[in-house]
Design a protein around this motif. Structure first.
Motif, PDB file in Angstrom:
ATOM      1  N   VAL A  44      -7.068  13.699  -9.685  1.00  0.00           N
ATOM      2  CA  VAL A  44      -6.243  14.555 -10.529  1.00  0.00           C
ATOM      3  C   VAL A  44      -7.136  15.700 -10.975  1.00  0.00           C
ATOM      4  N   MET A  45      -6.729  16.892 -10.642  1.00  0.00           N
ATOM      5  CA  MET A  45      -7.483  18.099 -10.975  1.00  0.00           C
ATOM      6  C   MET A  45      -8.944  17.962 -10.528  1.00  0.00           C
ATOM      7  N   GLY A  46      -9.122  17.367  -9.350  1.00  0.00           N
ATOM      8  CA  GLY A  46     -10.447  17.235  -8.755  1.00  0.00           C
ATOM      9  C   GLY A  46     -11.256  16.034  -9.209  1.00  0.00           C
ATOM     10  N   LYS A  47     -10.723  15.211 -10.097  1.00  0.00           N
ATOM     11  CA  LYS A  47     -11.450  14.045 -10.613  1.00  0.00           C
ATOM     12  C   LYS A  47     -10.833  12.756 -10.072  1.00  0.00           C
ATOM     13  N   MET A  48     -11.681  11.904  -9.514  1.00  0.00           N
ATOM     14  CA  MET A  48     -11.230  10.662  -8.903  1.00  0.00           C
ATOM     15  C   MET A  48     -10.704   9.693  -9.960  1.00  0.00           C
ATOM     16  N   TRP A  49      -9.533   9.105  -9.676  1.00  0.00           N
ATOM     17  CA  TRP A  49      -8.975   8.122 -10.602  1.00  0.00           C
ATOM     18  C   TRP A  49      -8.463   6.863  -9.904  1.00  0.00           C
ATOM     19  N   ALA A  50      -8.371   6.880  -8.588  1.00  0.00           N
ATOM     20  CA  ALA A  50      -7.949   5.691  -7.850  1.00  0.00           C
ATOM     21  C   ALA A  50      -8.478   5.768  -6.421  1.00  0.00           C
ATOM     22  N   LEU A  51      -8.833   4.615  -5.892  1.00  0.00           N
ATOM     23  CA  LEU A  51      -9.276   4.498  -4.505  1.00  0.00           C
ATOM     24  C   LEU A  51      -8.540   3.329  -3.877  1.00  0.00           C
ATOM     25  N   CYS A  52      -8.351   3.417  -2.573  1.00  0.00           N
ATOM     26  CA  CYS A  52      -7.638   2.351  -1.874  1.00  0.00           C
ATOM     27  C   CYS A  52      -8.243   2.155  -0.495  1.00  0.00           C
ATOM     28  N   SER A  53      -8.588   0.930  -0.184  1.00  0.00           N
ATOM     29  CA  SER A  53      -9.071   0.605   1.145  1.00  0.00           C
ATOM     30  C   SER A  53      -7.888   0.523   2.097  1.00  0.00           C
ATOM     31  N   LEU A  54      -8.000   1.181   3.233  1.00  0.00           N
ATOM     32  CA  LEU A  54      -6.938   1.133   4.236  1.00  0.00           C
ATOM     33  C   LEU A  54      -7.166   0.007   5.245  1.00  0.00           C
ATOM     34  N   ILE A 107       0.811  -1.211   0.000  1.00  0.00           N
ATOM     35  CA  ILE A 107       0.000   0.000   0.000  1.00  0.00           C
ATOM     36  C   ILE A 107       0.853   1.274   0.000  1.00  0.00           C
ATOM     37  N   GLU A 108       1.994   1.247   0.677  1.00  0.00           N
ATOM     38  CA  GLU A 108       2.860   2.432   0.698  1.00  0.00           C
ATOM     39  C   GLU A 108       3.446   2.708  -0.684  1.00  0.00           C
ATOM     40  N   GLN A 109       3.854   1.655  -1.365  1.00  0.00           N
ATOM     41  CA  GLN A 109       4.381   1.819  -2.726  1.00  0.00           C
ATOM     42  C   GLN A 109       3.295   2.311  -3.673  1.00  0.00           C
ATOM     43  N   PHE A 110       2.098   1.772  -3.517  1.00  0.00           N
ATOM     44  CA  PHE A 110       0.961   2.219  -4.328  1.00  0.00           C
ATOM     45  C   PHE A 110       0.711   3.707  -4.103  1.00  0.00           C
ATOM     46  N   ARG A 111       0.622   4.102  -2.845  1.00  0.00           N
ATOM     47  CA  ARG A 111       0.360   5.506  -2.502  1.00  0.00           C
ATOM     48  C   ARG A 111       1.456   6.412  -3.043  1.00  0.00           C
ATOM     49  N   ASP A 112       2.703   6.057  -2.838  1.00  0.00           N
ATOM     50  CA  ASP A 112       3.821   6.877  -3.313  1.00  0.00           C
ATOM     51  C   ASP A 112       3.779   7.038  -4.831  1.00  0.00           C
ATOM     52  N   TYR A 113       3.490   5.954  -5.540  1.00  0.00           N
ATOM     53  CA  TYR A 113       3.457   6.046  -7.001  1.00  0.00           C
ATOM     54  C   TYR A 113       2.296   6.928  -7.460  1.00  0.00           C
ATOM     55  N   CYS A 114       1.144   6.767  -6.838  1.00  0.00           N
ATOM     56  CA  CYS A 114      -0.005   7.614  -7.204  1.00  0.00           C
ATOM     57  C   CYS A 114       0.303   9.089  -6.965  1.00  0.00           C
ATOM     58  N   LEU A 115       0.914   9.389  -5.831  1.00  0.00           N
ATOM     59  CA  LEU A 115       1.222  10.787  -5.503  1.00  0.00           C
ATOM     60  C   LEU A 115       2.331  11.372  -6.362  1.00  0.00           C
ATOM     61  N   SER A 116       3.095  10.536  -7.040  1.00  0.00           N
ATOM     62  CA  SER A 116       4.160  11.037  -7.912  1.00  0.00           C
ATOM     63  C   SER A 116       3.613  11.594  -9.224  1.00  0.00           C
ATOM     64  N   LYS A 117       2.351  11.316  -9.499  1.00  0.00           N
ATOM     65  CA  LYS A 117       1.734  11.794 -10.737  1.00  0.00           C
ATOM     66  C   LYS A 117       1.399  13.281 -10.623  1.00  0.00           C
ATOM     67  N   LYS A 118       1.506  13.956 -11.727  1.00  0.00           N
ATOM     68  CA  LYS A 118       1.273  15.399 -11.773  1.00  0.00           C
ATOM     69  C   LYS A 118      -0.189  15.746 -11.444  1.00  0.00           C
ATOM     70  N   GLY A 119      -0.365  16.732 -10.541  1.00  0.00           N
ATOM     71  CA  GLY A 119      -1.696  17.245 -10.215  1.00  0.00           C
ATOM     72  C   GLY A 119      -2.527  16.378  -9.297  1.00  0.00           C
ATOM     73  N   VAL A 120      -1.912  15.394  -8.649  1.00  0.00           N
ATOM     74  CA  VAL A 120      -2.663  14.447  -7.822  1.00  0.00           C
ATOM     75  C   VAL A 120      -2.745  14.908  -6.374  1.00  0.00           C
ATOM     76  N   GLU A 157      -4.080  23.509 -17.387  1.00  0.00           N
ATOM     77  CA  GLU A 157      -3.592  23.792 -16.026  1.00  0.00           C
ATOM     78  C   GLU A 157      -2.679  22.668 -15.544  1.00  0.00           C
ATOM     79  N   LEU A 158      -3.058  21.433 -15.834  1.00  0.00           N
ATOM     80  CA  LEU A 158      -2.249  20.291 -15.436  1.00  0.00           C
ATOM     81  C   LEU A 158      -0.906  20.313 -16.116  1.00  0.00           C
ATOM     82  N   THR A 159      -0.889  20.608 -17.394  1.00  0.00           N
ATOM     83  CA  THR A 159       0.359  20.677 -18.154  1.00  0.00           C
ATOM     84  C   THR A 159       1.269  21.765 -17.599  1.00  0.00           C
ATOM     85  N   ALA A 160       0.682  22.852 -17.120  1.00  0.00           N
ATOM     86  CA  ALA A 160       1.460  23.979 -16.608  1.00  0.00           C
ATOM     87  C   ALA A 160       2.070  23.707 -15.227  1.00  0.00           C
ATOM     88  N   LEU A 161       1.603  22.671 -14.540  1.00  0.00           N
ATOM     89  CA  LEU A 161       2.145  22.382 -13.200  1.00  0.00           C
ATOM     90  C   LEU A 161       3.592  21.936 -13.253  1.00  0.00           C
TER      91      LEU A 161
END
Length: 119
Positions: free
Chosen positions: A31-41, A3-16, A115-119
């Motif tokens: 990403v930019m307010g739109k849901m693209w991944a969910l994870c049960s803790l 789960i930590e690797q999953f979270r780190d990789y998701c957060l490495s994406k631009k605008g997340v 906006e995402l591209t400009a980040l």
């Protein structure tokens, strides 16, 4: 992948961003307010929901029967639940994370994509 690797990789994406909008046990990545991944803790093994192309979803569910299933509490056509700590190759999990992110970014408005591209 854990789960930590999953979270780190998701957060490495631009605008997340990440948040807990539903409850204290469901981590949501947007990403930019739109849901693209969910994870049960709480669930073991770790389960994540990722957006996927409908045809690819069917193929993956057949190939990884029981490890990739229709999205839990999501559109069964567009989302998969993936058990990431099982025998699914980490390279495939990365590919599925990337695909989910790209699918959602492709549906953003032109303004949000700029906006995402400009980040």
């Amino acid at each position: 992948m854990n789960i930590e690797q999953f979270r780190d990789y998701c957060l490495s994406k631009k605008g997340v961003t990440e948040s807990l909008p539903f409850d204290e046990h469901t981590l949501v990545f947007k990403v930019m307010g739109k849901m693209w991944a969910l994870c049960s803790l709480r669930r073991q093994p770790t389960q994540v929901n990722l957006k996927c192309d409908p045809e690819r979803s069917v193929e993956l569910r057949e190939e990884f029967d029981g490890l990739i299933i229709p999205g839990y509490h999501m559109s069964k056509m567009h989302w998969n639940t993936v058990l990431i700590e099982d025998t699914i190759p980490p390279k495939l999990i990365i590919e599925l994370i990337d695909l989910s992110y790209k699918l959602v970014v492709s549906k953003l408005t032109k303004k949000l994509q700029a906006e995402l591209t400009a980040l």
